[in-house]
Scaffold this active site. Sequence first.
Site, PDB file in Angstrom:
ATOM      1  N   ASP A   1      39.797  48.288  47.043  1.00  0.00           N
ATOM      2  CA  ASP A   1      38.729  47.239  47.182  1.00  0.00           C
ATOM      3  C   ASP A   1      37.654  47.149  46.516  1.00  0.00           C
ATOM      4  O   ASP A   1      37.679  48.108  45.359  1.00  0.00           O
ATOM      5  CB  ASP A   1      38.121  47.492  48.764  1.00  0.00           C
ATOM      6  CG  ASP A   1      37.671  48.766  49.109  1.00  0.00           C
ATOM      7  OD1 ASP A   1      37.493  49.631  48.155  1.00  0.00           O
ATOM      8  OD2 ASP A   1      37.494  49.024  50.127  1.00  0.00           O
TER       9      ASP A   1
ATOM     10  N   SER B   1      48.590  51.321  57.311  1.00  0.00           N
ATOM     11  CA  SER B   1      48.196  51.023  56.183  1.00  0.00           C
ATOM     12  C   SER B   1      46.735  50.670  55.884  1.00  0.00           C
ATOM     13  O   SER B   1      45.955  51.245  56.971  1.00  0.00           O
ATOM     14  CB  SER B   1      48.809  49.463  55.703  1.00  0.00           C
ATOM     15  OG  SER B   1      48.511  48.691  56.721  1.00  0.00           O
ATOM     16  N   TYR B   2      46.317  50.308  54.769  1.00  0.00           N
ATOM     17  CA  TYR B   2      44.970  50.272  54.327  1.00  0.00           C
ATOM     18  C   TYR B   2      44.190  49.549  55.470  1.00  0.00           C
ATOM     19  O   TYR B   2      44.308  48.226  55.763  1.00  0.00           O
ATOM     20  CB  TYR B   2      44.500  49.803  52.956  1.00  0.00           C
ATOM     21  CG  TYR B   2      43.226  49.990  52.520  1.00  0.00           C
ATOM     22  CD1 TYR B   2      42.540  51.419  52.197  1.00  0.00           C
ATOM     23  CD2 TYR B   2      42.490  48.858  52.181  1.00  0.00           C
ATOM     24  CE1 TYR B   2      41.476  51.461  52.036  1.00  0.00           C
ATOM     25  CE2 TYR B   2      41.171  49.328  51.590  1.00  0.00           C
ATOM     26  CZ  TYR B   2      40.676  50.724  51.634  1.00  0.00           C
ATOM     27  OH  TYR B   2      39.431  50.795  50.932  1.00  0.00           O
ATOM     28  N   PRO B   3      43.109  50.208  55.984  1.00  0.00           N
ATOM     29  CA  PRO B   3      42.291  49.471  57.281  1.00  0.00           C
ATOM     30  C   PRO B   3      41.478  48.304  56.707  1.00  0.00           C
ATOM     31  O   PRO B   3      40.681  47.877  57.720  1.00  0.00           O
ATOM     32  CB  PRO B   3      41.771  50.509  58.034  1.00  0.00           C
ATOM     33  CG  PRO B   3      41.454  51.744  57.140  1.00  0.00           C
ATOM     34  CD  PRO B   3      42.475  51.506  55.900  1.00  0.00           C
TER      35      PRO B   3
END
Length: 862
Positions: A119, A335-337
């Site tokens: 991110d 998975s990526y939150p």
Amino acid sequence: MRTVLMVAEKPSLAQSIAKILSRGNMSSRKGLNGACSVHEYTGSFMGQSAHFKMTSVCGHVMTLDFIGKYNSWDKVDPAELFSKAPTEKKEANPKLTMVKFLQVEGRGCDCIVLWLDCDKEGENICFEVLDAVLPVMNKPRGTERTIYRAKFSSITDTDICNAMNHLGEPNRNEALSVDARQELDLRIGCAFTRFQTKYFQGKYGNLDSSLISFGPCQTPTLGFCVERHDKIQSFKPETYWVLQAKVNPEKESSLTLDWDRVRVFDREVAQMFLNITKMAKEAKVESVSKKEKVKQRPLALNTVEMLRVASAALGMGPQHAMQIAERLYTQGYISYPRTETTHYPENFDLKGCLRQQANNPYWAETVKVLLSEGINRPRKGHDAGDHPPITPMRAATEAELGGDGWRLYEYITRHFIATVSADCKYLQTTISFSIGPERFTCVGKVVTSPGFTEIMPWHSIPLEESLPHCEKGDLFPIGEIKLLEKQTSPPDYLTEAELITLMEKHGIGTDASIPVHINNICQRNYVTVESGRRLKPTNLGIVLVHGYYKIDAELVLPTIRSAVEKQLNLIALGKANYHQVLEHTLDIFKRKFHYFVDSIAGMDELMEVSFSPLAATGKPLSRCGKCHRFMKYIQAKPSRLHCSHCDDTYSLPQNGTIKLYKELRCPLDDFELVLWSSGSRGKSYPLCPYCYNHPPFRDMKKGMGCNECTHPTCQHSLSMLGIGQCVECENGVLVLDSTSGPKWKMACNKCNVIVHFFENAHKVRVSPETCDACEAALVDVDFNKAKSPLPGDETQHSGCVFCDPVFQDLVELKHAAMRHPMHRGGQGKRQGRGRGKGRRPGGRLNPKKPKDKMAALAAYFV
């Protein structure tokens, strides 16, 4: 053989990734900072054999701050913070020595692979790592590429191996957008916060907040809560009337009908309709319609929706929910939150994720049916181009995750299964009746295919009484017709879930920062969290927002921050210039700040109504050294002393209790001393309110008590009560707590180490003599004859706390129990004498004092 350094964002991630890439065949060791481990293995990289070193950082390596002198609230005009004040990058956590650690591991490496979270913050940390490591890495040969970026969304074998085979490059633009946000928030937030805090805390005593902060995102977030509060306060209930009819299709059953006019606000008109309908004896069926309707399955799950559900249905605050989600991600369960996307890419292995859940007793049946009959493609949602929606990546049990971890995982899994299930289908029957000239309706629903509501039962169609079979023209006897009097009701306070929706709609914060802003307004005592996780503004929160509206509404409205967020997103996309955006935004806020300062009287008028002036707050405690009148102790945060005669305010140590110290006075300024204590198991020390705020000697700083005062003759000072260097920290000195008898103790004046000694002693004094072995001050101890632990029934002994064998069993090291969660220390970490245990020689700050007191004074004042 080339050496490849790989860096992840957290130690647990580094271990998981290294385990996958090395297929479990790796050796691990602790790094020099003790927080990060290094996992080593050999393999192939870009077609060549290579030695891999996988390690991690702990979040951000660096943080942005003003250079030293601009951190002083007293010496710097807040207006200078917008442009004049230079900023610098400092280590985010100096104790971790992260830069040094990265340089030690990166020295001599040929390539670096960055496994930071995918991110914008992760991209920013990439460049922080590169700044530390590139100077010590081997120089590339010619145009050889040495920096690689791994892109992944979950910690699974497939995803990690796929990321390793498709390495990209870090994104400089995304990193710059984070730098811009950090600098804007620092400069704007600090300028407004310093001005507001100093202005209002200098005038009012019962604000009950240690910081009156302003934040470009935090303040509009508070604005939403106060806006709802204002609607509730200004709401005036109105009376209205509803006509309710009941018909009896069969003898035993009755059917309640809804009036097509819904409601009327005039009593006489309502009475007229009642009289008309009462003349009819039967209700006539005018029409019967049946429609098959669909309740759509949910869109795939993104961060904002997860936080909404966690707050509304699971009772978890956004900050807490995010921490749990991150833990589930690092352990490989989801998975990526952090994602804004609600659309699965075409190549996403939905069946693979579903198969993982085939053995869980809660949903095994549903999953097996879906796998055998074929899954439905999830609905087309929004693709933000970041990460796939939040998805369960491997099976888990309640025993594995426990408590809130399991509750959040269960919701994420049920939501995922629902997205690939069928829609819920039901048959809706609507019967329209006429009673005289008035029309009434009743609606019934029957589920024909439950679809996704089997796995999300809280979304199921409620069971209703079945409607009678009837046709147009049928007549039913009327059971009763009555007029119901009701009142309109005000809206309720905003729930966290509603606030998250508003923040997302108006572009306040990002999916990552929304929980932080909500947490901040709670921490600052601007709102309180009521039952049902509703946010009720406090008096202070309400007055602040009303004050901003009065002076400059744009400070609290979401419009200006939303525009700034759009500019920051353009920087991330490479469509806007970083320096121009920064300069333009700071210029706007600088002008707003000057206008705010000039117009502060507008907010002050509101403050006067709600809060008491300093002079009228608190209770008399100790005497002022200037006018010798009593100063008032204000207990509300931040606790302080105020002399209304001199109109001076003196800050005090926080998170403890303050009381008068035996009416003793400071020899320098004649102020009465006060005693600060963190509780019976903590530490305590006396302080002079004036010296605490205006250090009397060059080697003292603001905020030092008598236990750090270097006055050579005062009986409460470090010079007279200091015993020896702290056994744990670098600069601390163990100082006798002369108020602690008969449970005597000495406490470090820097850290929370406490040494208990000589319990039940009658008197403990610090001697002017020092120990020959360790240079600590000797201690004179007097015991009562009946309770003396000294050998041969002696009652007096003089010796070194650390070296004297007679004192060996009378000394015990502990950690202070602090009131503030930041200062939690273990209890009774280790016991026994402290000799050689982390102590450095030369323990006493001034061990060899001149015998002549005047010579000592001269040495200090010259």
